[in-house]
Design an enzyme around this catalytic site. Sequence first.
Site: not given
Ligand code: DX5
Ligand code: ZN
Length: 216
Positions: A138, A68, A176-177, A8, A35, A66, A33, A37
């Site tokens: 998640m 969000m 993820d997470g 990510s 993200d 991804h 990946h 947001m």
């Molecule tokens: C959180 C994201 C993740 C995040 C994961 O909302 O969707 O993709 O980057 O980060 P780590 O691996 O550090 O938990």
């Molecule tokens: Zn993510």
Amino acid sequence: METIISPSILAADFTVLGKQIKEIEKSDAKYLHIDVMDGLFVPSISFGMPVIASIRKHTDLFFDVHLMIVEPIRYIETFADIGADLLTFHLEAAEGRVEETIDKIHALGCKAGLSIKPGTPVSELEPYVQKLDMILIMTVEPGFGGQKYIPSSTEKIRETRDLLERYGLDTAVEVDGGITAENVCVVKEAGANVIVAGSAVFKGDIAANVRALAEG
Ligand code: DX5
Ligand code: ZN
């Protein structure tokens, strides 16, 4: 089932993003990946179209995007145009338009993923499973990198794999997470085969970190 590591870039150093993506290319990771947001579906704002379009010109890695964001259907075409390969959106954000959103993603030639937050039961995915290319469970509350894995996620991964098996499907299950080299074996054993990791990839040696996640 083959395990795929999806680093990510939320955890990347954006001043040297191109260089870090080259390191990912040289590692065992096949996905990137990404993200997105919007500050509404989740409290934070990450990055959007200009960043994705710019990195698309420099890599052939598979773009695992991804979303969000609220009402993801508004932006499917844009993300498909700038080079997404897989578009995953949130069930909680799609406001009764889940099926329509999946169909739109497919019509644009991308793979479709559907995600649920830690508080959403796996059973809510059932109406859509036959249409999906991936399910994203998640394993932290979406919004920020660097959080701790929520232990009850393990059971949800197992339930997701069971649900897919009932339909005779071997659809990808992504997590993820909070995934690290230490707990990756737990999520794999439960049935996850696409592993997202931010902090665990970008802190230190990228290729060695990816290898540790792949072998863990
Ligand atoms: C959180 C994201 C993740 C995040 C994961 O909302 O969707 O993709 O980057 O980060 P780590 O691996 O550090 O938990
Ligand atoms: Zn993510």
